[in-house]
Design a protein around this motif. Sequence first.
Motif, PDB file in Angstrom:
ATOM      1  N   SER A 148      48.937  36.840  37.270  1.00 31.35           N
ATOM      2  CA  SER A 148      47.725  37.904  37.121  1.00 31.35           C
ATOM      3  C   SER A 148      46.664  37.949  38.240  1.00 31.35           C
ATOM      4  N   PHE A 149      46.249  38.956  38.706  1.00 33.99           N
ATOM      5  CA  PHE A 149      45.206  39.152  39.741  1.00 33.99           C
ATOM      6  C   PHE A 149      44.199  40.076  39.172  1.00 33.99           C
ATOM      7  N   TYR A 150      42.734  39.562  39.485  1.00 31.34           N
ATOM      8  CA  TYR A 150      41.657  39.934  38.851  1.00 31.34           C
ATOM      9  C   TYR A 150      40.702  40.547  39.848  1.00 31.34           C
ATOM     10  N   ALA A 151      39.816  41.435  39.402  1.00 29.55           N
ATOM     11  CA  ALA A 151      38.793  41.936  40.534  1.00 29.55           C
ATOM     12  C   ALA A 151      37.668  41.060  40.932  1.00 29.55           C
ATOM     13  N   LYS A 152      37.572  40.067  39.756  1.00 28.56           N
ATOM     14  CA  LYS A 152      36.370  39.145  39.974  1.00 28.56           C
ATOM     15  C   LYS A 152      36.703  37.802  39.279  1.00 28.56           C
ATOM     16  N   PRO A 153      36.222  36.689  39.589  1.00 32.22           N
ATOM     17  CA  PRO A 153      36.668  35.513  38.955  1.00 32.22           C
ATOM     18  C   PRO A 153      35.533  35.108  38.050  1.00 32.22           C
ATOM     19  N   PRO A 154      35.842  34.164  36.940  1.00 29.61           N
ATOM     20  CA  PRO A 154      37.278  33.686  37.025  1.00 29.61           C
ATOM     21  C   PRO A 154      38.312  34.550  36.240  1.00 29.61           C
ATOM     22  N   PRO A 155      39.619  34.011  36.346  1.00 27.22           N
ATOM     23  CA  PRO A 155      40.061  32.878  37.260  1.00 27.22           C
ATOM     24  C   PRO A 155      40.008  33.033  38.831  1.00 27.22           C
ATOM     25  N   LEU A 156      40.061  31.941  39.272  1.00 27.95           N
ATOM     26  CA  LEU A 156      40.211  32.172  40.732  1.00 27.95           C
ATOM     27  C   LEU A 156      41.593  31.528  41.327  1.00 27.95           C
TER      28      LEU A 156
END
Length: 527
Positions: A148-156
């Motif tokens: 999964s890819f996120y707009a902001k961390p976390p996760p990193l």
Amino acid sequence: MEYRNIVLVTTKVAEGIVRDVVRGIKDFNIKLVVLDAPIAALINTRYIARELKRRIKEVLDADIVVVPGLSRGSARVIEDAIGKPVIKGTKYAGDIPELLKLLKNGTEFSPVTPADDIILEHLRHTYSERFNEYLRRAEEVFKVSNLSFYAKPPPLNLFYEVLVTRITNDENIRSIVGKVVKYGYQGIVLGCEAGGCKLSALLSIARKVRDLAPGIVLGIDMECREELLKDVINYVDMLFNVTSADVEKVSHLINDEGVVLTVKPVRSARRREVVGALEKGYQELLNMGIDKVIINPALLPPLLGLYESLITYYEVREKFSKAPLLMDVSNVYELIDVDTHGVVALLEALAFELGVSSILITEESRKAVGALKEASISREMLYRAFIKKSPPIDIDVDMLYIKEKKYRNVDPPAIRGERHVVLVSRRIDPILDPKYYVKVYVDHASKMLVVDVFERGSDNLVKRFVGSDALSLSRAVVRSVDITKEHALYLGYELSRAETALILGKSFIQDTPLIIASYDECDENSS
């Protein structure tokens, strides 16, 4: 005693964070009293006592008052001033919910000792639970190959890039995959140098990485030439460093499952041009129906645009609030001659604050070896600090390899009578062993120390001793070979230095300095 009405005393800087962490708590009636002071570490309990006495109406209904754990002094002076029970809370706001949970269950806290010190083990045990609970609530932007890819961390997400030309055999591949899995990386990126790389070698390595680590995301960083990309695109999950000029070349090659594209600007010295180029490339991809895109504004080296590029990251984050960002931090630590671990940790912290959710790491130079592990430790430090709402300090994880937080030296006791003291103020030359001499080596590949004992005069090798523990190796030599006392002392000294070199991953050359201090001797006993 049951506490329902809680007054939390905080400062201006921490007010927003405290309000955020207590917003969802329903078991207590929580009231904030915000002091006219910058940060908790700069205030003492006498100041808090005076302020609360002056604002007594704000605490009249309180069953208990919780003051910042970082405030100096005993909170008993506050109890005397306001006539209410007062305890010292946690040092950082993120742990307040755990304090309140334990307060409800009957844990006794202190007006003298910060709550962290009382519930330290509890905080350690619940960290993973609290972090995983946060991750369960995080909203992904897209997913590729179960990542999964996120707009902001976390996760990193961490990615490790290695040049194809550096991979010479299957053992190299196994070693790379092993390290990436061990340190919790999300992906491996195969990089091609400016002149390109041999297609057959690239495909062979890609297949072997897939076989060894099917759950690891695989990326490629190569020149965007259509005749090359069409042969490799089906083997990878991510295509790195696509510029706005490359969009047309790659768009029709993306399969139905979708390959993540990391978009970077064509090199430009002007920030506005960089942001504009990224916006153009990103929007073109979206218009083509390609929405699995990560933006890489490109971090520049120190004195060659680093500051400007950090501002670019900020502006891109503001403009594309829902798009994941990537930062290649090796552009900085590979191009400054300092130890990497501090630089890596600081850059990851900056990336975290800028809303960058993917980090690219390399180990291309000798001094960068270990950056892969350092980035993983840095991420863990940031995760823990994020949960505590604190700086990455006092969180049970650190990278203080040479320096230390506290001076803990055991000083020599005083003795009576100068006649018992022998002052050695000049160098004493050695008395050479008439029979033997030794050569000491560090074998970093096998993680072993090596001692070769030679006959003096003939230079014939008597015996080789190999081991990982300097003290045991020294004992093995002196019990097997009749070396002199002075020679034994010298051997122990050199093996101790060799063992330190092995631990630090540094080059070892017998009879040459291993570490040069970066600060004056007069500073060494600073607390």
